[in-house]
Design a protein around this motif. Structure first.
Motif, PDB file in Angstrom:
ATOM      1  N   LYS A   2       0.836  -1.210   0.000  1.00  0.00           N
ATOM      2  CA  LYS A   2       0.000   0.000   0.000  1.00  0.00           C
ATOM      3  C   LYS A   2       0.867   1.255   0.000  1.00  0.00           C
ATOM      4  O   LYS A   2       0.520   2.251  -0.655  1.00  0.00           O
ATOM      5  N   ARG A   3       1.974   1.205   0.717  1.00  0.00           N
ATOM      6  CA  ARG A   3       2.864   2.379   0.718  1.00  0.00           C
ATOM      7  C   ARG A   3       3.476   2.590  -0.664  1.00  0.00           C
ATOM      8  O   ARG A   3       3.590   3.741  -1.135  1.00  0.00           O
ATOM      9  N   MET A   4       3.874   1.501  -1.336  1.00  0.00           N
ATOM     10  CA  MET A   4       4.414   1.624  -2.688  1.00  0.00           C
ATOM     11  C   MET A   4       3.347   2.172  -3.650  1.00  0.00           C
ATOM     12  O   MET A   4       3.657   2.965  -4.545  1.00  0.00           O
ATOM     13  N   LEU A   5       2.118   1.758  -3.473  1.00  0.00           N
ATOM     14  CA  LEU A   5       1.045   2.280  -4.321  1.00  0.00           C
ATOM     15  C   LEU A   5       0.860   3.773  -4.094  1.00  0.00           C
ATOM     16  O   LEU A   5       0.691   4.541  -5.050  1.00  0.00           O
ATOM     17  N   ALA A   6       0.912   4.206  -2.835  1.00  0.00           N
ATOM     18  CA  ALA A   6       0.694   5.623  -2.524  1.00  0.00           C
ATOM     19  C   ALA A   6       1.788   6.515  -3.091  1.00  0.00           C
ATOM     20  O   ALA A   6       1.557   7.703  -3.361  1.00  0.00           O
ATOM     21  N   THR A   7       3.005   5.967  -3.300  1.00  0.00           N
ATOM     22  CA  THR A   7       4.073   6.792  -3.866  1.00  0.00           C
ATOM     23  C   THR A   7       3.764   7.209  -5.299  1.00  0.00           C
ATOM     24  O   THR A   7       4.373   8.156  -5.802  1.00  0.00           O
ATOM     25  N   GLN A   8       2.823   6.524  -5.956  1.00  0.00           N
ATOM     26  CA  GLN A   8       2.466   6.899  -7.321  1.00  0.00           C
ATOM     27  C   GLN A   8       1.857   8.290  -7.371  1.00  0.00           C
ATOM     28  O   GLN A   8       1.920   8.959  -8.401  1.00  0.00           O
ATOM     29  N   TRP A   9       1.237   8.721  -6.295  1.00  0.00           N
ATOM     30  CA  TRP A   9       0.712  10.101  -6.250  1.00  0.00           C
ATOM     31  C   TRP A   9       1.412  10.912  -5.155  1.00  0.00           C
ATOM     32  O   TRP A   9       0.860  11.832  -4.580  1.00  0.00           O
ATOM     33  N   SER A  10       2.680  10.535  -4.865  1.00  0.00           N
ATOM     34  CA  SER A  10       3.562  11.310  -3.980  1.00  0.00           C
ATOM     35  C   SER A  10       3.028  11.426  -2.564  1.00  0.00           C
ATOM     36  O   SER A  10       3.288  12.425  -1.880  1.00  0.00           O
ATOM     37  N   ALA A  11       2.287  10.422  -2.101  1.00  0.00           N
ATOM     38  CA  ALA A  11       1.733  10.454  -0.749  1.00  0.00           C
ATOM     39  C   ALA A  11       2.663   9.736   0.218  1.00  0.00           C
ATOM     40  O   ALA A  11       3.210   8.677  -0.100  1.00  0.00           O
ATOM     41  N   ARG A  12       2.849  10.322   1.393  1.00  0.00           N
ATOM     42  CA  ARG A  12       3.658   9.707   2.435  1.00  0.00           C
ATOM     43  C   ARG A  12       2.805   9.073   3.528  1.00  0.00           C
ATOM     44  O   ARG A  12       3.305   8.296   4.336  1.00  0.00           O
ATOM     45  N   GLN A  13       1.530   9.437   3.565  1.00  0.00           N
ATOM     46  CA  GLN A  13       0.599   8.881   4.524  1.00  0.00           C
ATOM     47  C   GLN A  13      -0.546   8.203   3.781  1.00  0.00           C
ATOM     48  O   GLN A  13      -1.035   8.726   2.779  1.00  0.00           O
ATOM     49  N   LEU A  14      -0.974   7.049   4.275  1.00  0.00           N
ATOM     50  CA  LEU A  14      -2.061   6.304   3.639  1.00  0.00           C
ATOM     51  C   LEU A  14      -3.411   6.838   4.108  1.00  0.00           C
ATOM     52  O   LEU A  14      -3.600   7.078   5.306  1.00  0.00           O
ATOM     53  N   ASP A  15      -4.334   7.029   3.179  1.00  0.00           N
ATOM     54  CA  ASP A  15      -5.686   7.452   3.524  1.00  0.00           C
ATOM     55  C   ASP A  15      -6.715   6.413   3.060  1.00  0.00           C
ATOM     56  O   ASP A  15      -7.873   6.737   2.860  1.00  0.00           O
ATOM     57  N   PHE A  16      -6.271   5.177   2.875  1.00  0.00           N
ATOM     58  CA  PHE A  16      -7.183   4.101   2.516  1.00  0.00           C
ATOM     59  C   PHE A  16      -6.739   2.843   3.245  1.00  0.00           C
ATOM     60  O   PHE A  16      -5.577   2.691   3.623  1.00  0.00           O
ATOM     61  N   ASP A  17      -7.694   1.945   3.492  1.00  0.00           N
ATOM     62  CA  ASP A  17      -7.403   0.710   4.215  1.00  0.00           C
ATOM     63  C   ASP A  17      -7.256  -0.490   3.297  1.00  0.00           C
ATOM     64  O   ASP A  17      -6.418  -1.352   3.538  1.00  0.00           O
ATOM     65  N   THR A  18      -8.101  -0.545   2.272  1.00  0.00           N
ATOM     66  CA  THR A  18      -8.068  -1.701   1.378  1.00  0.00           C
ATOM     67  C   THR A  18      -8.119  -1.249  -0.072  1.00  0.00           C
ATOM     68  O   THR A  18      -8.608  -0.166  -0.382  1.00  0.00           O
ATOM     69  N   ALA A  19      -7.611  -2.109  -0.942  1.00  0.00           N
ATOM     70  CA  ALA A  19      -7.730  -1.906  -2.386  1.00  0.00           C
ATOM     71  C   ALA A  19      -8.917  -2.727  -2.864  1.00  0.00           C
ATOM     72  O   ALA A  19      -8.930  -3.951  -2.717  1.00  0.00           O
ATOM     73  N   SER A  20      -9.902  -2.043  -3.394  1.00  0.00           N
ATOM     74  CA  SER A  20     -11.138  -2.701  -3.807  1.00  0.00           C
ATOM     75  C   SER A  20     -10.992  -3.195  -5.244  1.00  0.00           C
ATOM     76  O   SER A  20     -11.060  -2.427  -6.191  1.00  0.00           O
TER      77      SER A  20
END
Length: 435
Positions: A217-235
């Protein structure tokens, strides 16, 4: 006169009554707060890709490049500035021309006719702007594909965790059943210990997958330059459609692939540069006009003139030859790239169709057969016809096959993502995950 009675209960303070009224009123709201805080937030692939398009660092740079190209296109349509000149003659010399009595001064303005040249420069600048648009389209396809791959990584870890949770529940059930059978003297203590060890391994597997999910999930969030996760699951789901894919129809779309379009745009840029070189080689007339003053007679006169450069297209022939060769090279590169894309598409489609076959066989034939075998093995164990090792072996085979199904679906989805990156179109309309 009020008489105090020791049997009358004193009234509670007004403050206390108000406090409990507020607590009773707010109690339903307070009970809802934990429910809201623990609600999980899910993220779809479409939302993930839109976030990447909006905040991916490499895509944001294209906005500045496009703004720079707009400025250059605007500047290309601005011609040379008119020139204001002042000249003096017949003065400050010797004899009759020693002073300023015979002085002649001329104030003039000159300009160059550049209408056609400016128009051609503007067309060349516009062609270079389209080149940036093509590069942006290529990068968007790459970003979408990488986001899809990272998203699918989260999905498969989530589904592996679900499978691991099922395995853990199964192991726990086995421990309980062996405990009952051991108490009844129908099972060995060693079998119960082995089952407990299997349960412990299942707990470790679940913990490992928690770490894998957080990292994915952290690697996915780097795609939009996010350092903090704002989602729990990938639907999303790894299930793939079983419809047939037509190679010829997809191959026809390769001519519009951004890689091919970029080379064709470069060809058009070179052609535009050739036209610009021809225009620049043409003679451009320069006109001038002004006013001349004669000091000795105190008179004024109009002066005018023009300048015609000598030479023609021969002056830029070498440049035009080089640009023509560059143009032809881009056309040849475009044909070569399309040929490579067609071959790559064919190979990927073969892999995808094979994956469809494997997934279909696992899901429709092998897994149902093993599920039935597991039931029969359980019954045989309860009747004393199967050992614990035989029963557990069937369970492990079913779990391994389910894991194989997940891996096959994941590989098929990655192959499909690459096909969509090549063609720029969804592979199958009813896929749950597409670019």
């Amino acid at each position: 006169m009020r008489v105090f009675s020791p049997f009358r209960a004193p009234k509670k303070p007004i403050v206390d009554r108000f406090f409990w009224c507020k607590v009773i009123t707010l109690l339903p709201i307070l009970l809802l707060i934990p429910m809201v805080s623990i609600a999980e937030t899910s993220l779809t692939l479409s939302e993930a890709i839109q976030r990447s398009f909006a905040k991916h660092p490499e895509l944001r740079a294209f906005n500045y490049r496009q703004a720079a190209a707009d400025g250059m296109a605007q500047q290309a349509r601005i011609g040379s500035r008119p020139k204001l000149g002042l000249s003096v003659e017949d003065g400050f010399g010797s004899g009759d021309y020693s002073g300023a009595d015979n002085l002649q001064s001329t104030l003039s303005i000159s300009w160059v006719l550049e209408g056609e040249l400016l128009e051609q420069r503007g067309r060349s600048a516009d062609a270079r702007k389209r080149l940036i648009t093509d590069e942006q389209a290529i990068k968007k396809l790459d970003v979408a594909a990488e986001t899809a791959r990272q998203f699918l990584s989260v999905v498969i870890f989530q589904q592996r965790k679900e499978l691991a949770a099922d395995a853990r529940a199964q192991a726990e059930s086995v421990v309980k059943e062996l405990s009952k059978r051991m108490d009844a003297g129908k099972s060995l203590f060693a079998d119960k210990l082995r089952a407990e060890a299997e349960l412990a391994r299942a707990d470790i597997a679940l913990e490992d997958l928690d770490h894998e999910i957080r990292g994915a999930k952290r690697m996915l969030a780097t795609q939009w330059s996010a350092r903090q996760l704002d989602f729990d699951t990938a639907s999303g789901s790894l299930a793939i459609a079983t419809g047939k894919v037509n190679y010829e129809e997809l191959a026809q779309q390769l001519s519009s692939h951004p890689h091919v379009q970029k080379l064709l745009t470069q060809e058009r840029v070179a052609q535009s540069e050739i036209a610009l070189a021809k225009t620049e080689a043409q003679s451009r007339w320069q006109f001038s006009t002004g006013v001349r003053r004669f000091e000795n007679t105190d008179d004024y006169a109009l002066v005018a003139g023009f300048t015609v450069p000598l030479g023609g297209e021969q002056r830029n022939r070498g440049r035009m030859t080089a640009l023509a060769a560059e143009r032809d090279a881009y056309r040849a590169d475009a044909d070569a790239v399309q040929l490579v894309l067609e071959a790559r598409l064919y190979v990927l489609l073969q892999e995808f169709q094979h994956a469809q076959h494997v997934v279909g066989a696992l899901r429709e034939q092998i897994i149902p057969t093993l599920e039935q075998a597991q039931k029969e093995a359980r019954n045989a164990y309860q009747l004393g016809r199967y050992s614990y090792q035989d029963w557990r072996g069937v369970q492990q085979e079913l779990l391994a096959t389910r894991s194989h199904l997940l891996d096959s679906q994941f590989k098929a989805q990655l192959t499909r993502v690459e096909i969509e990156r090549l063609t720029g179109l969804p592979l199958l309309a009813n896929n749950e995950v597409n670019l």
